[in-house]
Write a protein that holds these residues in place. Structure first.
Motif, PDB file in Angstrom:
ATOM      1  N   ILE A 254       0.859  -1.186  -0.044  1.00 31.88           N
ATOM      2  CA  ILE A 254      -0.069  -0.160   0.034  1.00 31.88           C
ATOM      3  C   ILE A 254       0.911   1.328  -0.141  1.00 31.88           C
ATOM      4  O   ILE A 254       1.955   1.360   0.848  1.00 31.88           O
TER       5      ILE A 254
ATOM      6  N   ALA B 275      -7.810   4.010  -2.062  1.00 31.99           N
ATOM      7  CA  ALA B 275      -7.936   3.057  -1.152  1.00 31.99           C
ATOM      8  C   ALA B 275      -8.926   1.827  -1.752  1.00 31.99           C
ATOM      9  O   ALA B 275     -10.241   2.393  -1.828  1.00 31.99           O
TER      10      ALA B 275
ATOM     11  N   GLY C 223      -5.012  -1.184   5.826  1.00 27.58           N
ATOM     12  CA  GLY C 223      -5.808  -0.525   4.612  1.00 27.58           C
ATOM     13  C   GLY C 223      -7.305  -0.373   5.123  1.00 27.58           C
ATOM     14  O   GLY C 223      -8.028  -0.164   4.013  1.00 27.58           O
TER      15      GLY C 223
ATOM     16  N   CYS D 163      -8.772   2.190   5.419  1.00 26.66           N
ATOM     17  CA  CYS D 163      -9.223   3.420   4.690  1.00 26.66           C
ATOM     18  C   CYS D 163     -10.304   2.921   3.358  1.00 26.66           C
ATOM     19  O   CYS D 163     -10.957   3.950   3.058  1.00 26.66           O
TER      20      CYS D 163
ATOM     21  N   CYS E 112      -8.684   7.458   0.648  1.00 27.10           N
ATOM     22  CA  CYS E 112      -7.047   7.135   0.163  1.00 27.10           C
ATOM     23  C   CYS E 112      -6.319   6.581   1.261  1.00 27.10           C
ATOM     24  O   CYS E 112      -6.801   6.949   2.400  1.00 27.10           O
ATOM     25  N   TYR E 113      -5.383   5.849   1.111  1.00 23.50           N
ATOM     26  CA  TYR E 113      -4.647   5.186   2.315  1.00 23.50           C
ATOM     27  C   TYR E 113      -3.876   6.143   2.912  1.00 23.50           C
ATOM     28  O   TYR E 113      -3.355   7.306   2.113  1.00 23.50           O
TER      29      TYR E 113
ATOM     30  N   SER F  49       1.795   4.180   4.475  1.00 25.50           N
ATOM     31  CA  SER F  49       2.242   3.106   3.447  1.00 25.50           C
ATOM     32  C   SER F  49       2.526   1.828   4.100  1.00 25.50           C
ATOM     33  O   SER F  49       2.805   1.677   5.441  1.00 25.50           O
TER      34      SER F  49
END
Length: 250
Positions: free
Chosen positions: A49, A55, A90, A92, A99-100, A103
């Motif tokens: 990610i 996302a 993840g 989100c 959006c994520y 990372s």
């Protein structure tokens, strides 16, 4: 639905039912969720990610370890946490057009279950009780992150490392042992340290009966109660030992 797809759904549902997020779900809901999933595999040091990307999916880690990170204003990477088997990343993807936020990079070859974010969001909208269990699990995760931030301020590096060892310690031959399943450099990042700091912390812990074996892959604790008290844990934390109380502190 062909036999291959049905077998895959059954295998995925077999994994999902043991994850904390879904453990209380009825079997029919587990099977429905499994229909929104697929197996994914990532090599070591692969970006699963990327922060700020759209996302689209959540990932349940089945086997492996991943590192959550962000970039500060100077472009430097900051580690938020390390997660392993049974953890979800993840989230989100449950937010429409989200959006994520961070990372996620693999620290080793990792197998995960990918859950389609939009389809999962629709599923939760139609299953209110299941949505409540997800909200509860995510709230608990947020509280854990806040406790971790507090620990960075309130405890020394050696104390945080000692708590980490206690969290997974098992009694063996009158002492306790903890297997180290990740590299010490990754562990240092998880606990907010440098590799040099973790070496100094290990040296300090050796004065309290903590020793390394099997090339550092096994940590032996001579007296878990003494270490718990030295780390500043309450009596209840020490009694709960290797379970949630200690994991909450790291």
């Amino acid at each position: 639905m062909d036999n291959a797809m049905m077998n895959d759904i059954e295998r995925i549902s077999g994994v999902l039912r043991f994850a904390n997020y879904f453990r209380t779900w009825p079997q029919e809901d587990i099977l429905e969720l499994a229909g929104l999933c697929q197996w994914v595999r990532f090599d070591t040091d692969t970006m699963m990610i990327s922060a700020d990307d759209p996302a689209s999916a959540l990932y349940l880690i089945v086997n492996g370890h991943v590192e959550l990170s962000f970039k500060d204003r100077d472009g430097k990477d900051g580690v938020i946490d390390l997660l392993g088997n049974g953890q979800l990343v993840g989230e989100c993807a449950l937010v429409p057009d989200g959006c994520y936020a961070v990372s996620v990079r693999t620290l080793e070859a990792t197998t995960a279950i990918s859950i389609d974010g939009a389809a999962f969001s629709d599923f939760l909208a139609a299953h209110f009780d299941r949505a409540l269990t997800m909200m509860s699990a995510m709230t608990e995760r947020l509280c854990q992150l806040l406790r971790q931030a507090e620990e960075l301020k309130c405890r020394s590096a050696a104390q945080r490392l000692g708590i980490y060892f206690l969290a997974d310690a098992v009694p063996i031959d009158g002492a306790h042992e903890t297997p180290l399943t990740i590299e010490k450099s990754a562990l240092a990042r998880k606990l907010g340290m440098t590799s040099e700091t973790i070496s100094r912390a290990l040296k300090k812990l050796s004065e309290i009966g903590v020793s390394q074996h099997a090339n550092g892959h096994i940590i032996r604790i001579a007296d878990a109660q003494t270490l718990s008290e030295w780390c500043g844990l309450s009596g209840n934390d020490a009694k709960e030992g290797s379970q949630n109380a200690l994991k909450a502190a790291i």
